[in-house]
Design a protein around this motif. Structure first.
Motif, PDB file in Angstrom:
ATOM      1  N   ASP A 207       0.835  -1.214   0.000  1.00  0.00           N
ATOM      2  CA  ASP A 207       0.000   0.000   0.000  1.00  0.00           C
ATOM      3  C   ASP A 207       0.863   1.255   0.000  1.00  0.00           C
ATOM      4  OD1 ASP A 207      -2.699  -0.611  -0.176  1.00  0.00           O
ATOM      5  OD2 ASP A 207      -2.829  -1.179   1.916  1.00  0.00           O
ATOM      6  N   ASP A 208       1.991   1.190   0.717  1.00  0.00           N
ATOM      7  CA  ASP A 208       2.882   2.339   0.851  1.00  0.00           C
ATOM      8  C   ASP A 208       3.918   2.391  -0.270  1.00  0.00           C
ATOM      9  OD1 ASP A 208       3.256   4.625   2.484  1.00  0.00           O
ATOM     10  OD2 ASP A 208       5.085   3.759   3.328  1.00  0.00           O
ATOM     11  N   LYS A 209       3.760   1.465  -1.261  1.00  0.00           N
ATOM     12  CA  LYS A 209       4.658   1.392  -2.425  1.00  0.00           C
ATOM     13  C   LYS A 209       6.111   1.093  -2.033  1.00  0.00           C
ATOM     14  CE  LYS A 209       1.880   4.220  -5.578  1.00  0.00           C
ATOM     15  NZ  LYS A 209       0.663   4.197  -4.749  1.00  0.00           N
ATOM     16  N   LYS A 210       6.301   0.459  -0.899  1.00  0.00           N
ATOM     17  CA  LYS A 210       7.640   0.022  -0.472  1.00  0.00           C
ATOM     18  C   LYS A 210       7.794  -1.448  -0.880  1.00  0.00           C
ATOM     19  CE  LYS A 210       7.910   3.351   3.315  1.00  0.00           C
ATOM     20  NZ  LYS A 210       7.990   3.566   4.787  1.00  0.00           N
ATOM     21  N   TYR A 211       7.932  -1.650  -2.183  1.00  0.00           N
ATOM     22  CA  TYR A 211       7.824  -2.985  -2.753  1.00  0.00           C
ATOM     23  C   TYR A 211       8.963  -3.917  -2.345  1.00  0.00           C
ATOM     24  CZ  TYR A 211       4.251  -0.726  -5.592  1.00  0.00           C
ATOM     25  OH  TYR A 211       3.138  -0.033  -6.000  1.00  0.00           O
ATOM     26  N   LEU A 212      10.178  -3.412  -2.333  1.00  0.00           N
ATOM     27  CA  LEU A 212      11.306  -4.278  -1.991  1.00  0.00           C
ATOM     28  C   LEU A 212      11.236  -4.729  -0.538  1.00  0.00           C
ATOM     29  CD1 LEU A 212      14.274  -2.588  -3.905  1.00  0.00           C
ATOM     30  CD2 LEU A 212      12.920  -4.582  -4.554  1.00  0.00           C
ATOM     31  N   GLU A 213      10.834  -3.815   0.339  1.00  0.00           N
ATOM     32  CA  GLU A 213      10.695  -4.181   1.746  1.00  0.00           C
ATOM     33  C   GLU A 213       9.571  -5.202   1.923  1.00  0.00           C
ATOM     34  OE1 GLU A 213      10.306  -2.015   6.152  1.00  0.00           O
ATOM     35  OE2 GLU A 213      10.450  -0.796   4.326  1.00  0.00           O
ATOM     36  N   ALA A 214       8.476  -4.999   1.194  1.00  0.00           N
ATOM     37  CA  ALA A 214       7.366  -5.953   1.256  1.00  0.00           C
ATOM     38  C   ALA A 214       7.812  -7.318   0.758  1.00  0.00           C
ATOM     39  CB  ALA A 214       6.195  -5.447   0.412  1.00  0.00           C
ATOM     40  N   LEU A 215       8.590  -7.333  -0.317  1.00  0.00           N
ATOM     41  CA  LEU A 215       9.071  -8.592  -0.887  1.00  0.00           C
ATOM     42  C   LEU A 215       9.965  -9.345   0.092  1.00  0.00           C
ATOM     43  CD1 LEU A 215       9.115 -10.413  -3.374  1.00  0.00           C
ATOM     44  CD2 LEU A 215      11.088  -9.111  -4.212  1.00  0.00           C
ATOM     45  N   SER A 216      10.746  -8.613   0.889  1.00  0.00           N
ATOM     46  CA  SER A 216      11.628  -9.275   1.859  1.00  0.00           C
ATOM     47  C   SER A 216      10.820 -10.057   2.892  1.00  0.00           C
ATOM     48  CB  SER A 216      12.527  -8.247   2.554  1.00  0.00           C
ATOM     49  OG  SER A 216      11.786  -7.408   3.438  1.00  0.00           O
ATOM     50  N   TYR A 217       9.660  -9.526   3.287  1.00  0.00           N
ATOM     51  CA  TYR A 217       8.797 -10.248   4.238  1.00  0.00           C
ATOM     52  C   TYR A 217       8.233 -11.513   3.589  1.00  0.00           C
ATOM     53  CZ  TYR A 217       8.768  -6.615   7.841  1.00  0.00           C
ATOM     54  OH  TYR A 217       9.128  -5.742   8.837  1.00  0.00           O
TER      55      TYR A 217
END
Length: 301
Positions: A207-217
């Motif tokens: 939602d916050d467009k922090k895609y790489l951080e989301a992908l790490s989870y």
């Protein structure tokens, strides 16, 4: 008539189709186990845990089966909350009212937190007013933030409302939850909670467009889903990974992960989750897109 300890063990064993010899093997002799089922002797705590593991039943579930006829009012409310579908507005309202009636007679910090969580979810569903929903969610957090140690019940509560908090607050809470779960790493329930927390945090970061951080989870949680055979969560994780890959220009690879997610849900015949997944994919991939994915085609593959 209240069930006794041995009666419950026998009931579960028979329902599972296990023999006494199978359950007792490696723990005690079959004759000793037979005496436990007849309520003639009680096992030591360690042997009891070993028996429950053999029966694939958690301590909490066993206690519930043993005591469900004699649950206190508080225990009933806790069980109702933990089995609640947070998307059912009417159920939320009924539970909130029941908790409120209890709190009029006796104050209880845990049930008070449940009350605030229900209030927060009701407001969000009924009015979409995120700020007002956050007001009540914050009341839960303000209470829990004071504790140095959280137990699994506390973490399950937080997981219900994690998505309501602002992204930076939710991520910090999530990181603290992960630390609190570390001592429970051998418990299946803790592993499931960790999976749910990571998947929920990934969506907030999308939602916050922090895609790489989301992908790490998601990269961390996908192996856990496979290990625990949590196929519903694996499907969600694959779908969200597909969203991230598509959003970051890897459309073909993203499509493959979305197909995997849909294939899993088709295989386990979870049509309800498949419908929710379709809405999520449509929201993130069709909005503001010049070349939207053919979601209907993907969902039917």
């Amino acid at each position: 008539m209240a069930k006794e300890f041995g009666d419950v063990l026998k009931e579960i064993r028979v329902d599972r189709g296990y023999s006494q010899q199978y359950v007792a093997e490696g723990i005690m002799g079959q004759s000793a186990y037979s005496k436990i089922e007849r309520n003639e002797i009680e096992p030591t705590f360690r042997k009891w845990l070993a028996i429950l593991e053999k029966l694939n039943v958690s301590v909490d579930e066993f206690r519930y089966i043993l005591n469900k006829e004699d649950l206190t009012a508080k225990e009933k409310l806790i069980n109702e909350f933990l089995s609640l579908n947070a998307n059912h507005l009417d159920d939320l309202k009924l539970l909130k009212d029941a908790i409120n009636e209890y709190l009029k007679v006796e104050e209880d910090y845990l049930l008070r937190n449940f009350y605030y969580a229900c209030e927060s979810l009701i407001i969000l569903h009924a009015t979409q007013n995120i700020e007002e929903a956050q007001f009540f969610a914050k009341k839960v957090w303000d209470r829990m933030d004071k504790f140095d140690k959280w137990y699994l019940l506390d973490i399950r509560l937080i997981n219900y409302i994690l998505f309501i908090f602002p992204i930076d607050v939710a991520v910090n809470i999530g990181k603290r939850v992960i630390q609190q779960l570390a001592p429970y790493h051998k418990l299946k329930e803790a592993e499931v909670l960790l999976i749910n927390i990571d998947i929920n945090l990934a969506l907030l970061l999308i939602d916050d467009k922090k895609y790489l951080e989301a992908l790490s989870y998601l990269e961390k949680v996908i192996p856990l889903c496979k290990k625990s055979q949590k196929y519903n969560q694996l499907a969600i994780a694959y779908a969200r990974k597909g969203i991230i890959l598509t959003k970051t220009g890897r459309t073909e690879e993203g499509s493959e992960y979305i197909k995997k997610a849909c294939a899993i849900l088709h295989a386990i015949e979870d049509t309800k989750l498949l419908s929710e997944l379709e809405k999520e994919l449509s929201h993130y991939l069709n909005m503001e897109s010049e070349n939207p994915l053919q979601l209907d085609m993907l969902l039917q593959d």
